[in-house]
Enzyme design. Structure first.
Site, short mmCIF file in Angstrom:
data_model
loop_
_atom_site.label_atom_id
_atom_site.label_comp_id
_atom_site.label_asym_id
_atom_site.label_seq_id
_atom_site.Cartn_x
_atom_site.Cartn_y
_atom_site.Cartn_z
N GLY A 1 0.78 -1.24 0.00
CA GLY A 1 0.00 0.00 0.00
C GLY A 1 0.80 1.29 0.00
N ASP B 1 0.38 2.99 4.64
CA ASP B 1 -0.61 3.74 3.88
C ASP B 1 -1.70 4.31 4.78
OD1 ASP B 1 -1.60 1.19 4.39
OD2 ASP B 1 -2.23 0.77 2.35
N ASP C 1 -5.67 2.07 10.60
CA ASP C 1 -7.09 1.75 10.70
C ASP C 1 -7.36 1.22 12.12
OD1 ASP C 1 -9.72 1.31 9.73
OD2 ASP C 1 -9.23 -0.70 9.07
N LYS D 1 -7.59 6.73 10.22
CA LYS D 1 -9.04 6.56 10.37
C LYS D 1 -9.32 6.28 11.85
CE LYS D 1 -10.31 3.34 7.32
NZ LYS D 1 -11.03 2.35 6.48
N PHE E 1 -14.17 2.96 3.66
CA PHE E 1 -13.12 2.13 3.08
C PHE E 1 -12.68 2.82 1.80
CE2 PHE E 1 -10.98 -1.18 0.83
CZ PHE E 1 -10.28 -1.81 1.84
N ASP F 1 -5.72 -0.41 -1.87
CA ASP F 1 -6.45 -1.33 -2.74
C ASP F 1 -7.77 -1.81 -2.16
OD1 ASP F 1 -5.09 -2.93 -0.67
OD2 ASP F 1 -5.89 -4.65 -1.78
N ARG G 1 -5.14 0.41 -6.91
CA ARG G 1 -3.97 1.08 -6.34
C ARG G 1 -3.50 2.23 -7.22
NH1 ARG G 1 -2.11 -2.11 -2.02
NH2 ARG G 1 -2.30 -4.36 -2.28
P1 IMP Z 1 -5.04 -1.97 10.53
O1 IMP Z 1 -4.13 -3.10 10.91
O2 IMP Z 1 -6.47 -2.29 10.80
O3 IMP Z 1 -4.64 -0.64 11.11
O4 IMP Z 1 -5.04 -1.88 8.98
C1 IMP Z 1 -3.99 -1.46 8.27
C2 IMP Z 1 -4.00 -2.07 6.89
O5 IMP Z 1 -5.32 -2.44 6.46
C3 IMP Z 1 -3.50 -1.04 5.93
O6 IMP Z 1 -2.11 -1.16 5.75
C4 IMP Z 1 -4.30 -1.34 4.69
O7 IMP Z 1 -3.59 -2.26 3.92
C5 IMP Z 1 -5.57 -1.97 5.16
N1 IMP Z 1 -6.68 -0.98 5.19
C6 IMP Z 1 -7.30 -0.47 6.27
N2 IMP Z 1 -8.25 0.42 5.94
C7 IMP Z 1 -8.23 0.48 4.59
C8 IMP Z 1 -8.99 1.24 3.63
O8 IMP Z 1 -9.88 2.06 3.92
N3 IMP Z 1 -8.66 1.01 2.32
C9 IMP Z 1 -7.70 0.15 1.92
N4 IMP Z 1 -6.97 -0.57 2.78
C10 IMP Z 1 -7.23 -0.41 4.11
MG MG Z 2 -2.36 -2.84 2.72
#
Ligand code: IMP
Ligand code: MG
Length: 195
Positions: A60, A115, A118, A146, A167, A174, A180
């Site tokens: 990402g 990237d 979340d 986010k 999202f 992606d 992407r």
């Molecule tokens: P986390 O571990 O939940 O913080 O998520 C991080 C990873 O989930 C990021 O590196 C992204 O690859 C993916 N991700 C989380 N939210 C989104 C989104 O809104 N769009 C695309 N990828 C996301």
């Molecule tokens: Mg990712």
């Protein structure tokens, strides 16, 4: 670093060629470019005279990284890690490191790039792995944050944009490995996510 908050009600019209798939644009190409330059300027100040290693999370970050490093007039090195979350589609649960570093980071100033922040699980797992390698310092930089979705108590040191709970795809991000290459950050039409 200052924050740049994207309003929940923001819905910009997508370029004609993407209108079939994209519902609306959340952040325009020019806005991203301006913000990436600002992040680079802050990093240049903070990492002057340091031995910077940027560790980018695949896949990402590729677009963000490529734009960011070309604004950085610092003697830096690049390395990559990959983490995959088990779970599918837009829902993640646990995190597994699937690609390890090539460079030695012991005693170095490390900037971890992702990237989007979340739930925070990915960043937490990679921070733990990197800390075990004894860097001199470790900071984090994400293009998007986010905060509404956070389940792990974590924040990034450098943040491009704080966004509402959508999202999003584009500029490296992606959906099922697609989109992407969109030059903006946008939200897909419902029927695409439901396919
Ligand atoms: P986390 O571990 O939940 O913080 O998520 C991080 C990873 O989930 C990021 O590196 C992204 O690859 C993916 N991700 C989380 N939210 C989104 C989104 O809104 N769009 C695309 N990828 C996301
Ligand atoms: Mg990712």
């Amino acid at each position: 670093m200052n924050v740049c908050v994207i309003d929940e009600k923001r819905r910009l019209k997508p370029p004609v060629r993407w209108r079939k798939d994209v519902d609306f644009v959340l952040i325009r190409q020019q806005e991203i470019a301006k913000r990436v330059k600002e992040i680079a300027a802050t990093l240049e100040k903070d990492y002057q005279d340091k031995e910077l290693v940027i560790v980018a999370l695949l896949s990402g970050t590729v677009v963000f990284l490529a734009d960011l490093v070309r604004h950085l007039e610092l003697p830096l090195r690049l390395d990559f890690m990959a983490a995959s979350s088990y779970g599918c589609g837009t829902v993640s649960k646990g995190v597994k490191i699937t690609k390890e570093l090539k460079l030695e980071i012991q005693g170095k100033d490390v900037l971890l790039l992702d990237d989007i922040l979340d739930t925070g699980r990915t960043l937490k797992a990679t921070i733990e792995r990197l800390e075990g390698l004894n860097p001199k310092s470790l900071k984090t930089c994400v293009l998007l944050d986010k905060p509404a979705r956070r389940v792990v108590d974590i924040s990034a040191d450098y943040i491009g944009f704080m966004i509402p709970d959508y999202f999003v795809v584009g500029y490296g991000l992606d959906y099922a490995e697609k989109y992407r290459n969109l030059p903006f950050i946008g939200v897909l039409k419902k029927e695409i996510y439901e396919k």
